[in-house]
Structure formats: C-alpha cells, structure tokens
Write a protein that holds these residues in place. Sequence first.
Motif, PDB file in Angstrom:
ATOM      1  N   CYS A 105      12.668   7.273   4.347  1.00  0.00           N
ATOM      2  CA  CYS A 105      13.798   6.805   3.540  1.00  0.00           C
ATOM      3  C   CYS A 105      15.015   7.679   3.824  1.00  0.00           C
ATOM      4  CB  CYS A 105      13.450   6.845   2.052  1.00  0.00           C
ATOM      5  SG  CYS A 105      14.779   6.180   1.016  1.00  0.00           S
ATOM      6  N   PHE A 121       7.871   0.444   2.063  1.00  0.00           N
ATOM      7  CA  PHE A 121       9.089  -0.365   2.161  1.00  0.00           C
ATOM      8  C   PHE A 121       8.694  -1.831   2.219  1.00  0.00           C
ATOM      9  CE2 PHE A 121       9.861   3.679   4.263  1.00  0.00           C
ATOM     10  CZ  PHE A 121      11.018   4.115   3.654  1.00  0.00           C
ATOM     11  N   TYR A 128      15.071  -3.472   4.529  1.00  0.00           N
ATOM     12  CA  TYR A 128      13.916  -2.924   3.808  1.00  0.00           C
ATOM     13  C   TYR A 128      14.354  -2.216   2.538  1.00  0.00           C
ATOM     14  CZ  TYR A 128      10.761  -3.940   7.632  1.00  0.00           C
ATOM     15  OH  TYR A 128      10.002  -4.591   8.562  1.00  0.00           O
ATOM     16  N   CYS A 130      13.154   0.547  -0.291  1.00  0.00           N
ATOM     17  CA  CYS A 130      12.225   1.646  -0.546  1.00  0.00           C
ATOM     18  C   CYS A 130      11.451   1.359  -1.832  1.00  0.00           C
ATOM     19  CB  CYS A 130      12.988   2.972  -0.661  1.00  0.00           C
ATOM     20  SG  CYS A 130      11.923   4.390  -1.031  1.00  0.00           S
TER      21      CYS A 130
END
Length: 143
Positions: A105, A121, A128, A130
């Motif tokens: 991330c 993700f 995407y 998190c």
Amino acid sequence: MLKVDTIEMGTVVDHIKAGKGGRVLEVLKIGEDYPHRVALMMHVPSKKGGTKDIVKIEGKIVGDEAANIIALISPGATINIIQNEKVEKKFRVELPAELKGAGKCPNPNCITNSEETENRFKMEDGNYRCGYCEKLVEAEELV
C-alpha cells in the motif's frame, strides 16, 4: 539479428510494456547474484505495433503469485513456462480481482506499512482498494 540461446528450464515473459522489463526482473528478485542466465531485451519491435520488452530467465518457474505482480506492472504480458527446451505452458497475465499478500500500500499511514499484516486489495473500477486503509490506488502503484 538478435539471437538468444534456448534454455532447458525457466520462464520467458513476453509482451511486457516497453521499458518495464527491468521492473519485472526486480519484482522477481532477479539481480546480480542470480546464478543462472538472464536475458533482458528492451524496446524490441512488436508485430502488433510499437515496441515491447522480453525477459528470459533460466532456472526459475514463475508461479501464480509472481504472475499477479507482473500483471500489475504490465497487464497483458504473456508467460511461457519452459521445460526440456520447449514451451510447456503459456498464458496471458491478467489483473486479479483480489490480491492477498502481494503488493504494498502506498499510503504511509496504512497499518500494513508498520505492522506484520498480510496486504489485501480488491479491484474496484480498474484500480485497487486497500483492505485496511481503503485507499484507492492504480495497479502499478502497488509494486
């Protein structure tokens, strides 16, 4: 004409976005200390038009998790698994709907960057999200 020897066993990653072949080697942890032959061809003319990179790695078979990471760098790349100097398996990498334990991330405040936590993700509108801090990021930002 450019000629690269065949390999007995290993992986060829083809159709990598031009200029991204070095990044593919990096995420596969192929560096100066890798004991087998490696070929990185950059900006090779492509029949589909434009240019591409190609990576040829002796002695390493790329698995599903590594293929997911390659997809983050270059969606649509193809992976050829070589056994006995022949292509045993060929497939095109695709961005997975969900990533677990892969990627990082980019949010410095995300708990995954300060504690031992498996990253998660989920794909959302081509990007995407998190699973912890909920930051929405582009695929390439995860590698």
